[in-house]
Design an enzyme around this catalytic site. Structure first.
Site, PDB file in Angstrom:
ATOM      1  N   LYS A  53       2.900  -6.987  12.446  1.00 55.07           N
ATOM      2  CA  LYS A  53       2.175  -7.249  11.196  1.00 55.07           C
ATOM      3  C   LYS A  53       2.534  -8.635  10.651  1.00 55.07           C
ATOM      4  O   LYS A  53       3.690  -8.964  10.454  1.00 55.07           O
ATOM      5  CB  LYS A  53       2.532  -6.163  10.181  1.00 55.07           C
ATOM      6  N   ARG A  80       0.839  -1.202   0.000  1.00 60.77           N
ATOM      7  CA  ARG A  80       0.000   0.000   0.000  1.00 60.77           C
ATOM      8  C   ARG A  80       0.873   1.251   0.000  1.00 60.77           C
ATOM      9  O   ARG A  80       2.042   1.199   0.321  1.00 60.77           O
ATOM     10  CB  ARG A  80      -0.892  -0.007   1.253  1.00 60.77           C
ATOM     11  N   ARG A 128       4.440   2.963  12.506  1.00 60.68           N
ATOM     12  CA  ARG A 128       5.861   2.989  12.182  1.00 60.68           C
ATOM     13  C   ARG A 128       6.597   3.946  13.090  1.00 60.68           C
ATOM     14  O   ARG A 128       6.026   4.934  13.524  1.00 60.68           O
ATOM     15  CB  ARG A 128       6.057   3.508  10.745  1.00 60.68           C
TER      16      ARG A 128
HETATM   17  C1  BTN Z   1       0.525  -3.789   2.369  1.00 62.10           C
HETATM   18  O1  BTN Z   1       1.244  -2.829   2.063  1.00 62.10           O
HETATM   19  O2  BTN Z   1       0.312  -4.087   3.538  1.00 62.10           O
HETATM   20  C2  BTN Z   1      -0.120  -4.613   1.266  1.00 62.10           C
HETATM   21  C3  BTN Z   1       0.776  -5.703   0.807  1.00 62.10           C
HETATM   22  C4  BTN Z   1       0.167  -6.585  -0.266  1.00 62.10           C
HETATM   23  C5  BTN Z   1       1.169  -7.571  -0.816  1.00 62.10           C
HETATM   24  C6  BTN Z   1       0.536  -8.569  -1.742  1.00 62.10           C
HETATM   25  S1  BTN Z   1       1.603  -9.914  -2.115  1.00 62.10           S
HETATM   26  C7  BTN Z   1       0.501 -10.463  -3.325  1.00 62.10           C
HETATM   27  C8  BTN Z   1      -0.029  -9.246  -4.040  1.00 62.10           C
HETATM   28  N1  BTN Z   1       0.855  -8.869  -5.126  1.00 62.10           N
HETATM   29  C9  BTN Z   1       1.451  -7.698  -4.909  1.00 62.10           C
HETATM   30  O3  BTN Z   1       2.269  -7.151  -5.670  1.00 62.10           O
HETATM   31  N2  BTN Z   1       1.059  -7.196  -3.733  1.00 62.10           N
HETATM   32  C10 BTN Z   1       0.088  -8.047  -3.092  1.00 62.10           C
END
Ligand code: BTN
Length: 322
Positions: free
Chosen positions: A186, A121, A320
């Protein structure tokens, strides 16, 4: 980064966690020792923890169970089995679905062993070493358009916790809008990417990254994190967890499509890790401070600020270091 056939075969041999001599690997696969050594380096670059001992050969620090379509599919109803695509090393499972020439049907899933450009994100990178997590994306199109997806990310978080509970992982909680927490750190992140015109159906790619047993060295993750191995001491079968995630997510999305967020509000309250805690909410470049008071009917965050209840539809609770 390519993941070629020889590399796959070497990894299949090393997956048992035993020593394999470079010479024998080379003989079996028709490669020189130098080529084997180059492939081993390539595997290490993908985040695999392989060490070599003179006279013994190469060995993975821990045995590895690779993702297998057959193992996942056999745990799911037949209609879902052809909807699962297991990849080896790709840029991003979200991107894989986005690049598909033909729009998939609801519930289509892409899983990968590693991502070279995993997305998080707020434009962040999702560190995605080989074989140590679940990297998974599901496609879902909501005929009701943007209005129909209020609270969607909360529903995905709840589905992830339900899948974990199915595998006897207890105590996972949620941080609005959709991080999964375990033991104050997390465990999993969720990225919802949406495409659609106003007034038309809204196509969503729902990405989940869930830490299973991350390598201990050379990981640059900028927030407190955990994985299932360190938090529970359990050995989790990634194929089983992938099937549970697909099953729970499909069930939750069908319910959400039909009834909206209402059936999930009660469960969210039970899983709301930050309820009644003071937090900082990041919205763009702005920060808002307040105390979490749950969610509104449409999934917005309720924050108490200076004695007044305020509603926030966007942003992210930050834990964070400043
Ligand atoms: C976050 O920032 O918390 C969200 C992370 C999401 C990661 C997943 S891994 C599978 C899918 N493909 C990606 O490129 N991102 C999501």
């Amino acid at each position: 980064m390519t993941f070629n056939f020889s590399r796959t075969l070497i990894l299949q041999r090393l997956a048992d966690g035993q020593f394999h001599s470079g010479e024998l690997l080379g003989q079996e696969l028709g490669l020189s020792r130098a080529a084997v050594s180059k492939h081993i380096k390539g595997l290490c670059d993908l985040g695999l923890d392989i060490f070599s001992v003179t006279g013994k050969g190469y060995r993975l620090a821990k045995p590895l169970t690779l993702l297998e379509h057959r193992k996942i599919a056999q745990l799911l109803p037949q209609v879902m089995q052809s909807q699962i695509n297991v990849q080896n090393v790709i840029d991003s499972t979200n991107q894989f679905i986005r690049d598909m020439k033909v729009t998939p049907s609801n519930g289509y899933v892409c899983l990968a062993e590693a991502q070279t450009a995993g997305r998080g994100r707020r434009g962040r990178t999702w560190v995605s070493p080989y074989g140590s997590s679940i990297y998974m994306s599901m496609f879902w199109s909501f005929a009701g358009g943007y209005q129909a997806i209020n609270g969607l990310s909360l529903v995905i978080g709840i589905a992830v916790v339900n899948a974990l509970q199915k595998l006897s992982v207890k105590g996972a909680m949620l941080k609005w809008p959709n991080d999964v927490y375990l033991q104050d750190k997390k465990l999993a992140g969720i990225l919802v990417e949406v495409e659609g015109q106003m007034g038309a159906a809204c196509d969503c790619i729902l990405g989940i990254g869930l830490n299973i047993d991350l390598p201990t060295k050379n990981l640059e993750i900028d927030q407190p994190w955990t994985d299932l191995a360190q938090a529970t001491g359990m050995t989790i079968d990634r194929n089983e967890l992938a099937a549970a995630l697909i099953d729970e997510l499909t069930k939750a999305l069908n319910t959400f499509e039909e009834h909206g967020l209402k059936p999930f509000i009660h469960t969210w309250a039970e899983l709301d890790y930050f309820y009644d805690k003071p937090v900082k909410l990041l919205i763009g470049n702005e920060s808002v401070f307040g105390t979490v008071k749950g969610i509104a009917d449409d999934g917005a965050l309720l924050l108490e600020k200076d004695g007044k209840l305020e509603t926030y539809h966007g942003g992210e609770i930050s834990v964070r270091p400043a």
